[in-house]
Motif scaffolding. Structure first.
Motif, PDB file in Angstrom:
ATOM      1  N   PHE A   1     -14.517   3.040  -6.067  1.00 51.94           N
ATOM      2  CA  PHE A   1     -13.387   2.804  -5.162  1.00 51.94           C
ATOM      3  C   PHE A   1     -12.088   2.995  -5.927  1.00 51.94           C
ATOM      4  O   PHE A   1     -11.910   2.418  -6.999  1.00 51.94           O
ATOM      5  N   LEU A   2     -11.177   3.779  -5.371  1.00 51.11           N
ATOM      6  CA  LEU A   2      -9.870   4.005  -5.994  1.00 51.11           C
ATOM      7  C   LEU A   2      -8.885   2.963  -5.474  1.00 51.11           C
ATOM      8  O   LEU A   2      -8.312   3.117  -4.407  1.00 51.11           O
ATOM      9  N   ALA A   3      -8.725   1.879  -6.224  1.00 50.16           N
ATOM     10  CA  ALA A   3      -7.851   0.785  -5.813  1.00 50.16           C
ATOM     11  C   ALA A   3      -6.492   0.941  -6.492  1.00 50.16           C
ATOM     12  O   ALA A   3      -6.404   1.365  -7.627  1.00 50.16           O
ATOM     13  N   GLY A   4      -5.462   0.588  -5.779  1.00 49.80           N
ATOM     14  CA  GLY A   4      -4.116   0.690  -6.332  1.00 49.80           C
ATOM     15  C   GLY A   4      -3.166   1.201  -5.277  1.00 49.80           C
ATOM     16  O   GLY A   4      -3.501   1.261  -4.091  1.00 49.80           O
ATOM     17  N   GLY A   5      -1.980   1.570  -5.721  1.00 51.40           N
ATOM     18  CA  GLY A   5      -0.922   1.973  -4.805  1.00 51.40           C
ATOM     19  C   GLY A   5      -1.292   3.138  -3.907  1.00 51.40           C
ATOM     20  O   GLY A   5      -1.950   4.081  -4.327  1.00 51.40           O
ATOM     21  N   ILE A   6      -0.853   3.028  -2.660  1.00 53.45           N
ATOM     22  CA  ILE A   6      -1.033   4.109  -1.684  1.00 53.45           C
ATOM     23  C   ILE A   6       0.324   4.554  -1.156  1.00 53.45           C
ATOM     24  O   ILE A   6       0.612   5.732  -1.082  1.00 53.45           O
ATOM     25  N   THR A   7       1.145   3.589  -0.783  1.00 51.08           N
ATOM     26  CA  THR A   7       2.446   3.921  -0.190  1.00 51.08           C
ATOM     27  C   THR A   7       3.543   3.803  -1.236  1.00 51.08           C
ATOM     28  O   THR A   7       3.528   2.916  -2.065  1.00 51.08           O
ATOM     29  N   GLY A   8       4.489   4.716  -1.158  1.00 51.09           N
ATOM     30  CA  GLY A   8       5.636   4.661  -2.056  1.00 51.09           C
ATOM     31  C   GLY A   8       5.313   5.006  -3.496  1.00 51.09           C
ATOM     32  O   GLY A   8       6.057   4.651  -4.408  1.00 51.09           O
ATOM     33  N   CYS A   9       4.208   5.693  -3.721  1.00 54.13           N
ATOM     34  CA  CYS A   9       3.856   6.110  -5.083  1.00 54.13           C
ATOM     35  C   CYS A   9       3.207   7.490  -5.010  1.00 54.13           C
ATOM     36  O   CYS A   9       2.725   7.901  -3.965  1.00 54.13           O
TER      37      CYS A   9
END
Length: 191
Positions: free
Chosen positions: A128-136
């Motif tokens: 699973f790719l967890a971390g920022g999605i929006t604004g990055c």
């Protein structure tokens, strides 16, 4: 001003990840040579930066070939010298992934890539790719290419959608549920 290389590289990478594009045999061969050359161009500083594609190496890749006009990598490579460092890094990651994409034991990336809101309930090892999605920046795309470059067999669970319906409350709920369910079934979580 829009980075032409970024646009071209984003489109081609999305098509690669979803199985809509695979380089033709001659194009793949030249991409592998270019990948190897990128590790040599620029010496140790170039290796530390993830490789450097020199103009002469790109020219060699684009030398006349009967099928050059149909190669999707050709416009990307033509735009490479004028692209942003981020776009250039994405292109190098794509070349890295292509260079090892011939692993006979691995299913094609399209069968090992699940993007929200598609559901995954398979048995294969998943990440699973967890971390920022929006604004990055779209770091997930580069992560998938880098996983391919090391020959990872893992199914990648990507919460970043190609197009999120902003402003739709139901879509936000659906996204949260998708992320929770897929975090729970993932074998590995990458931040």
């Amino acid at each position: 001003m829009t980075d032409e290389l970024q646009r071209l590289a984003d489109d081609l990478t999305a098509d690669y990840l979803h199985g809509r594009w695979r380089p033709e045999a001659a194009e793949e061969h030249r991409a592998r040579i270019l990948f190897a050359q990128a590790g040599v161009d620029g010496g140790l500083d170039g290796l530390a930066a993830g490789g450097i594609l020199a103009a002469t190496s790109i020219e060699q890749m684009l030398r006349p070939h009967p099928e050059l006009g149909s190669w999707r990598l050709a416009p990307v490579l033509r735009a490479y010298p004028g692209g942003s460092p981020e776009a250039q890094a994405l292109v190098r990651d794509l070349l890295d992934a292509i260079a090892v994409d011939g692993f006979p034991l691995l299913p094609p990336r399209a069968l090992r890539y699940i993007e929200a809101p598609a559901h995954y309930d398979g048995e294969a090892a998943s990440l699973f790719l967890a971390g920022g999605i929006t604004g990055c920046p779209d770091w997930q795309r580069r992560a998938v290419l880098q996983l391919d470059a090391i020959g990872s067999p893992a199914v990648v669970l990507n919460p970043r959608r190609a197009a999120f319906p902003v402003g739709q409350a139901q879509a936000a709920r659906e996204q949260t549920v998708w992320e929770y369910e897929h975090l729970c079934i993932a074998d590995v979580i990458l931040f």
